[in-house]
Design a protein around this motif. Structure first.
Motif, PDB file in Angstrom:
ATOM      1  N   GLY A 274       0.795  -1.223   0.002  1.00  0.00           N
ATOM      2  CA  GLY A 274       0.095   0.131  -0.097  1.00  0.00           C
ATOM      3  C   GLY A 274       0.777   1.349  -0.035  1.00  0.00           C
ATOM      4  O   GLY A 274       1.954   1.167   0.362  1.00  0.00           O
ATOM      5  N   PHE A 275       0.300   2.340  -0.384  1.00  0.00           N
ATOM      6  CA  PHE A 275       1.014   3.571  -0.570  1.00  0.00           C
ATOM      7  C   PHE A 275       0.413   4.788   0.087  1.00  0.00           C
ATOM      8  O   PHE A 275      -0.890   4.882   0.105  1.00  0.00           O
ATOM      9  N   ALA A 276       1.127   5.624   1.039  1.00  0.00           N
ATOM     10  CA  ALA A 276       0.311   6.667   1.598  1.00  0.00           C
ATOM     11  C   ALA A 276       1.385   7.852   1.530  1.00  0.00           C
ATOM     12  O   ALA A 276       2.429   7.838   1.291  1.00  0.00           O
ATOM     13  N   ILE A 277       0.433   9.077   1.421  1.00  0.00           N
ATOM     14  CA  ILE A 277       1.031  10.464   1.026  1.00  0.00           C
ATOM     15  C   ILE A 277       1.764  11.044   2.268  1.00  0.00           C
ATOM     16  O   ILE A 277       1.365  10.646   3.464  1.00  0.00           O
ATOM     17  N   PRO A 278       3.130  11.139   2.193  1.00  0.00           N
ATOM     18  CA  PRO A 278       3.729  11.542   3.637  1.00  0.00           C
ATOM     19  C   PRO A 278       3.111  12.591   4.434  1.00  0.00           C
ATOM     20  O   PRO A 278       2.683  13.529   3.571  1.00  0.00           O
TER      21      PRO A 278
END
Length: 519
Positions: A274-278
């Motif tokens: 999964g990918f998250a915006i910092p």
């Protein structure tokens, strides 16, 4: 024998005190010196499990602390029929049309508004979000609310509130919405204490419309480029699924370190990537949205692409990284400053750039009118160019510009009475005359040699060149005739280079491709 072995194994794993209890439990006779004592009883009632060093025994306290700030977002919107089967990470299901009560169908069975006009179908979708202030500001993803007609926010205590969009940013896929009220539980972005790869994280959100769901995992990597221009994503393995979009990623102190945005999945469900915006990107962006409702970014008016290792070898600069300028916007900041197609940008205001994304992000930090100092390589020589930044157009405007240019027509075959086209590296080339310009829609100011056919066994074919492409640059020279391409190839061979960098124009855009000159 089995009993003795079982007792021994438990002792290795759990400690001597547990060994004694385990041996007694399987019927082994206790030596008189090992008679039970109060100390031994206390040891036998100790937990037989413990988390690894640094891991919390449970995430329950953290979840209890932060979950009231996390909300489910239910959206109703109207969509074009052609988009009905599209799927995006923020949606729990495929989009399906839903006719409003009392509607009438036309003769074809399509919903009608009662006046003979077809009514756009509606869709129900769901995502996640979280409060960042006590007075009702909520962060979520742009793709969750971008087409919303109505937005309902569901709190942990099951209250349902109407929300309105405060601002959206397509570039980072972030949005801020607001509900009426006060004294909402909220959470904060963590911009200073950056967790390490391997540290625990918790994702909370609304997967598949279930609401209030917590999952845990670790940070898998930083700086992931998944094709979005302005974000270096955090990769996490805490399971996130459709409907988790816009929800927060927490560290073990309950601080927001990211906004869940996308998943990599061949199945549509979580596979642990999964990918998250910092947090720092999300914090800065949402503050601007709250203050002004939109984001302003710097712009130099140039199309760019990664300067790959094969390109570097073709240019005689092995190991060089950067972003190569493919095209310039006529009259834009870069053209006015003297930047040229084929220039390789290596830094912006002293900050090294290794990819086209890094260049775009550095430029985006500027305000309109700011001066940007670009260090470039032109024909292998270093130059410095000062560009005065403009304001970046919207993503829709940029997409419209990208689609400009002529059609990819099949064109007419070369007539029997026409001179034979010279062939260079498997490309049959012809002059770009007025008739061909009109046929394939090439602008009058573009010069080059037109591809009339491609040898399918050539490296040029492997790289994707095709009929009606225009070669506008080869090596270190602009192209006006087929002979210019041939001369550039000869020069590359004499220099011992494995390939030559060609600028190829198609459908109003130029891209650079390294084409092998031997083999």
């Amino acid at each position: 024998m089995t009993s003795k072995k079982t007792g021994y194994l438990l002792g290795v794993v759990a400690g001597a005190g547990i060994v004694t209890a385990a041996m007694a439990g399987v019927g082994m006779r206790m030596p008189s010196a090992q008679a039970e004592t109060p100390q031994m009883i206390r040891a036998s009632t100790a937990p037989i499990f413990a988390p690894p060093p640094g891991a919390p025994l449970s995430f329950a306290d953290i979840f209890q602390q932060v979950s009231p700030a996390v909300v489910s977002i239910n959206v109703t919107s109207k969509v074009d029929a052609s988009a009905l089967r599209r799927q995006i990470p923020g949606l729990p299901f495929d989009i399906v049309p839903r006719q409003a009560p009392g509607g009438e169908d036309d003769e074809e069975g399509a919903p009608s508004n009662g006046k003979g006009q077809p009514r756009l179908p509606t869709q129900q979708s769901a995502g996640s979000g979280f409060f960042i202030s006590s007075d009702g500001y909520i962060v979520t993803n742009n793709h969750v609310v971008e087409n919303a007609e109505t937005i309902k926010v569901v709190l942990k205590d099951e209250r349902e509130l109407d929300a309105v969009v405060v601002g959206r940013d397509e570039g980072t896929d972030l949005a801020v919405i607001k509900v009426k009220g006060d004294n909402f539980t909220f959470v904060n972005f963590e911009n200073s204490a950056k967790p390490r790869v391997g540290d625990w994280v918790i994702a909370v959100g609304n997967p598949f419309g279930l609401g209030g769901t917590a999952t845990a995992g670790i940070i898998s990597a930083y700086g992931r480029d998944i094709g979005e221009t302005f974000v270096d994503y955090i990769q996490i393995d805490a399971p996130i699924n459709r409907g988790n979009s816009g929800g927060p990623t927490f560290d073990i102190y309950g601080r927001v370190i990211g906004v869940n945005t996308a998943i990599f999945s061949p199945t549509g469900g979580s596979v642990g990537i999964g990918f998250a915006i910092p947090a720092d990107v999300a914090d800065a962006t949402t503050k601007q949205l709250i203050a002004g409702g939109k984001i302003s970014r710097g712009y130099i008016g140039a199309s760019i692409q990664n300067f790959t290792s094969e390109m570097a070898e073709a240019q005689g600069t092995p190991g060089q990284k950067g972003a190569i300028v493919a095209d310039l916007v006529p009259g834009g900041p870069s053209q006015r400053a003297g930047l040229q197609p084929g220039d390789v940008v290596t830094s912006v205001n002293g900050v090294t750039v290794k990819t086209s994304s890094e260049l775009t992000r550095e430029v985006a930090k500027a305000h309109a009118g700011d001066s940007l100092r670009l260090n470039v390589l032109r024909d292998g020589k270093a130059k410095t160019i000062e560009v005065r930044s403009g304001t970046r157009p919207s993503e829709q405007q940029l997409a419209a510009n990208d689609n400009r240019g002529g059609e990819d027509g099949a064109g007419a075959d070369q007539g029997a009475g026409q001179p034979k086209s010279p062939v260079v590296l498997g490309l049959a080339l012809a002059p770009l005359d007025d008739a061909n310009r009109r046929r394939i829609g090439v602008e009058a100011n573009i010069k080059g040699a037109m591809v009339t056919s491609v040898d399918q066994s050539s490296d040029a074919a492997t790289k994707g060149l095709r009929k009606d492409d225009i070669i506008v640059r080869a090596g270190d020279r602009d192209v006006a005739l087929a002979s210019d391409v041939a001369a550039a190839v000869d020069a590359a061979k004499k220099a011992g280079r494995p390939s030559i960098l060609m600028g190829v124009r198609r459908s109003g855009r130029t891209i650079f491709l390294p084409i092998k000159v031997s083999g």
